[in-house]
Design a protein around this motif. Structure first.
Motif, PDB file in Angstrom:
ATOM      1  N   ALA A 277       0.822  -1.214   0.000  1.00  0.00           N
ATOM      2  CA  ALA A 277       0.000   0.000   0.000  1.00  0.00           C
ATOM      3  C   ALA A 277       0.854   1.262   0.000  1.00  0.00           C
ATOM      4  CB  ALA A 277      -0.947  -0.002   1.203  1.00  0.00           C
ATOM      5  N   VAL A 278       1.773   1.372   0.972  1.00  0.00           N
ATOM      6  CA  VAL A 278       2.498   2.630   1.150  1.00  0.00           C
ATOM      7  C   VAL A 278       3.664   2.774   0.174  1.00  0.00           C
ATOM      8  CG1 VAL A 278       3.834   4.029   2.766  1.00  0.00           C
ATOM      9  CG2 VAL A 278       1.819   2.789   3.567  1.00  0.00           C
ATOM     10  N   GLU A 279       4.540   1.762   0.097  1.00  0.00           N
ATOM     11  CA  GLU A 279       5.735   1.901  -0.744  1.00  0.00           C
ATOM     12  C   GLU A 279       5.398   2.094  -2.228  1.00  0.00           C
ATOM     13  OE1 GLU A 279       8.285  -1.355   0.238  1.00  0.00           O
ATOM     14  OE2 GLU A 279       8.672  -0.624   2.265  1.00  0.00           O
ATOM     15  N   PRO A 280       4.455   1.329  -2.795  1.00  0.00           N
ATOM     16  CA  PRO A 280       4.091   1.597  -4.195  1.00  0.00           C
ATOM     17  C   PRO A 280       3.466   2.983  -4.377  1.00  0.00           C
ATOM     18  CG  PRO A 280       3.398  -0.605  -3.550  1.00  0.00           C
ATOM     19  CD  PRO A 280       3.801   0.098  -2.301  1.00  0.00           C
ATOM     20  N   LEU A 281       2.677   3.431  -3.384  1.00  0.00           N
ATOM     21  CA  LEU A 281       2.107   4.772  -3.467  1.00  0.00           C
ATOM     22  C   LEU A 281       3.202   5.819  -3.553  1.00  0.00           C
ATOM     23  CD1 LEU A 281      -0.089   6.934  -3.258  1.00  0.00           C
ATOM     24  CD2 LEU A 281      -0.004   6.639  -0.755  1.00  0.00           C
ATOM     25  N   VAL A 282       4.203   5.694  -2.691  1.00  0.00           N
ATOM     26  CA  VAL A 282       5.302   6.660  -2.704  1.00  0.00           C
ATOM     27  C   VAL A 282       6.055   6.598  -4.025  1.00  0.00           C
ATOM     28  CG1 VAL A 282       7.530   7.217  -1.640  1.00  0.00           C
ATOM     29  CG2 VAL A 282       5.530   6.783  -0.205  1.00  0.00           C
ATOM     30  N   ARG A 283       6.238   5.408  -4.562  1.00  0.00           N
ATOM     31  CA  ARG A 283       6.905   5.288  -5.871  1.00  0.00           C
ATOM     32  C   ARG A 283       6.118   6.047  -6.943  1.00  0.00           C
ATOM     33  NH1 ARG A 283      10.605   1.168  -7.548  1.00  0.00           N
ATOM     34  NH2 ARG A 283      11.360   1.682  -9.630  1.00  0.00           N
ATOM     35  N   LEU A 284       4.797   5.908  -6.929  1.00  0.00           N
ATOM     36  CA  LEU A 284       3.959   6.623  -7.890  1.00  0.00           C
ATOM     37  C   LEU A 284       4.058   8.137  -7.692  1.00  0.00           C
ATOM     38  CD1 LEU A 284       0.720   4.426  -7.816  1.00  0.00           C
ATOM     39  CD2 LEU A 284       2.478   4.457  -9.596  1.00  0.00           C
ATOM     40  N   LEU A 285       4.040   8.574  -6.446  1.00  0.00           N
ATOM     41  CA  LEU A 285       4.141  10.009  -6.170  1.00  0.00           C
ATOM     42  C   LEU A 285       5.487  10.558  -6.624  1.00  0.00           C
ATOM     43  CD1 LEU A 285       2.517  10.082  -2.616  1.00  0.00           C
ATOM     44  CD2 LEU A 285       1.496  10.913  -4.756  1.00  0.00           C
ATOM     45  N   ARG A 286       6.526   9.774  -6.450  1.00  0.00           N
ATOM     46  CA  ARG A 286       7.846  10.197  -6.910  1.00  0.00           C
ATOM     47  C   ARG A 286       7.871  10.282  -8.447  1.00  0.00           C
ATOM     48  NH1 ARG A 286      12.149  10.505  -4.025  1.00  0.00           N
ATOM     49  NH2 ARG A 286      12.211   9.994  -1.828  1.00  0.00           N
ATOM     50  N   ILE A 287       7.286   9.300  -9.105  1.00  0.00           N
ATOM     51  CA  ILE A 287       7.249   9.317 -10.564  1.00  0.00           C
ATOM     52  C   ILE A 287       6.529  10.575 -11.046  1.00  0.00           C
ATOM     53  CG2 ILE A 287       6.205   8.170 -12.565  1.00  0.00           C
ATOM     54  CD1 ILE A 287       6.817   5.493 -11.111  1.00  0.00           C
ATOM     55  N   GLU A 288       5.492  10.963 -10.327  1.00  0.00           N
ATOM     56  CA  GLU A 288       4.708  12.130 -10.719  1.00  0.00           C
ATOM     57  C   GLU A 288       5.416  13.440 -10.407  1.00  0.00           C
ATOM     58  OE1 GLU A 288       0.004  13.209 -10.600  1.00  0.00           O
ATOM     59  OE2 GLU A 288       0.883  12.592  -8.688  1.00  0.00           O
ATOM     60  N   HIS A 289       6.069  13.517  -9.252  1.00  0.00           N
ATOM     61  CA  HIS A 289       6.583  14.795  -8.778  1.00  0.00           C
ATOM     62  C   HIS A 289       8.111  14.911  -8.776  1.00  0.00           C
ATOM     63  CE1 HIS A 289       2.583  16.030  -7.510  1.00  0.00           C
ATOM     64  NE2 HIS A 289       2.437  14.850  -6.914  1.00  0.00           N
ATOM     65  N   CYS A 290       8.817  13.782  -8.768  1.00  0.00           N
ATOM     66  CA  CYS A 290      10.282  13.807  -8.710  1.00  0.00           C
ATOM     67  C   CYS A 290      10.825  12.619  -9.506  1.00  0.00           C
ATOM     68  CB  CYS A 290      10.744  13.756  -7.251  1.00  0.00           C
ATOM     69  SG  CYS A 290      12.506  14.000  -7.011  1.00  0.00           S
ATOM     70  N   PRO A 291      10.565  12.600 -10.814  1.00  0.00           N
ATOM     71  CA  PRO A 291      10.848  11.389 -11.602  1.00  0.00           C
ATOM     72  C   PRO A 291      12.299  10.955 -11.602  1.00  0.00           C
ATOM     73  CG  PRO A 291      10.297  13.270 -13.019  1.00  0.00           C
ATOM     74  CD  PRO A 291       9.956  13.663 -11.625  1.00  0.00           C
ATOM     75  N   ALA A 292      13.245  11.888 -11.492  1.00  0.00           N
ATOM     76  CA  ALA A 292      14.653  11.493 -11.515  1.00  0.00           C
ATOM     77  C   ALA A 292      15.016  10.637 -10.301  1.00  0.00           C
ATOM     78  CB  ALA A 292      15.553  12.722 -11.573  1.00  0.00           C
ATOM     79  N   ARG A 293      14.288  10.814  -9.187  1.00  0.00           N
ATOM     80  CA  ARG A 293      14.562  10.054  -7.960  1.00  0.00           C
ATOM     81  C   ARG A 293      13.383   9.123  -7.653  1.00  0.00           C
ATOM     82  NH1 ARG A 293      18.359  13.027  -4.267  1.00  0.00           N
ATOM     83  NH2 ARG A 293      16.893  12.876  -2.537  1.00  0.00           N
ATOM     84  N   HIS A 294      12.836   8.518  -8.702  1.00  0.00           N
ATOM     85  CA  HIS A 294      11.639   7.690  -8.551  1.00  0.00           C
ATOM     86  C   HIS A 294      11.864   6.477  -7.666  1.00  0.00           C
ATOM     87  CE1 HIS A 294      12.915   4.316 -11.185  1.00  0.00           C
ATOM     88  NE2 HIS A 294      13.704   5.239 -11.713  1.00  0.00           N
TER      89      HIS A 294
END
Length: 254
Positions: free
Chosen positions: A190-207
């Motif tokens: 639940a949490v770790e994949p969510l954070v990965r998605l948020l990173r892809i959306e907002h900070c893709p270089a550090r996804h």
């Protein structure tokens, strides 16, 4: 504002002079929070070095000098297989690192064999503090964008495909009263994949940077929203909210 590294002045002096004593060293830099942000009284000093020849031999020479020149309390050496081209250790310059009543003094050292072409992506790792690179071997340039894009696309596809299975695993553990399993599964699916998605959306270089640096990498207030979903009371409510947020981000990314 540049990080205040003064509590490591003795270490920096030693590291700067290190290549004269270990001539196989070709490049020595400080990176991590000292150059990316978030540096504070309890940050360790991240040191990365590249050498000619066998990295394990050079690493051993570097560690021996650190032990002889600094007041070392203890060292944690990661298993040899951790780095295929080098070795890593954490050098503690004081006892009881968890005692945060005084500033931390701890060095994270990685020594690797120099590749044919040495590059560093400043979007991911910041602009390093170069202590030794007389030949200008370290090139500051972005990682291959096609490769990063492919990794991000796979992460989105996997999260979408795994969504129902992940929710079932968490809900089943909660229904069975298996709190330990439910907690682990909630973080993993639940949490770790969510954070990965948020990173892809907002900070893709550090996804792929996980749950660290959320306040640095995500929009203001979003880290606190993520933290509200971490394991705690009413885990079922938290996990449903995390999966619902996954659904929202997946819709935007697809």
């Amino acid at each position: 504002m540049a990080a205040d590294l003064s509590r490591y002045d003795d270490v920096l002096d030693l590291l700067t002079a290190l290549p004269r004593r270990v001539p196989e060293l070709r490049v020595v830099v400080v990176n991590g929070s000292a150059v990316t942000g978030g540096w504070d009284d309890h940050s360790d000093l991240d040191v990365e070095a590249w050498c000619d020849g066998d990295a394990a031999t050079t690493y051993a020479a570097v560690l021996a000098l650190l032990r002889s020149e600094l007041e070392v309390d203890h060292v944690w050496e990661l298993p040899e297989a951790t780095w295929p081209t080098g070795r890593q250790c954490f050098v503690h310059l004081q006892p009881d690192a968890a005692d945060l009543s005084r500033p931390t003094r701890l060095i994270d050292v990685v020594v690797q064999t120099l590749p044919q072409r040495l590059t560093m992506d400043t979007r991911r790792h910041g602009v390093p503090l170069v202590l030794h690179d007389p030949d200008g071997l370290l090139l500051l340039e972005d990682d291959d964008e096609a490769g990063l894009s492919a990794q991000r696309a796979q992460a989105v596809a996997q999260t979408a495909a795994r969504r129902q299975t992940g929710a079932w695993l968490v809900e089943r553990a909660i229904a069975r009263g298996d709190l330990a399993a439910a907690t682990t599964l909630h973080l993993r699916f639940a949490v770790e994949p969510l954070v990965r998605l948020l990173r892809i959306e907002h900070c893709p270089a550090r996804h792929d940077f996980g749950l660290r640096y959320l306040r640095t990498d995500l929009p203001a207030g979003m880290a606190e929203q993520v933290e509200a979903l971490l394991p705690g009371p009413d885990l079922a409510v938290r996990t449903r909210a995390a999966f619902a947020w996954q659904d929202e981000v997946l819709r935007r990314l697809s």
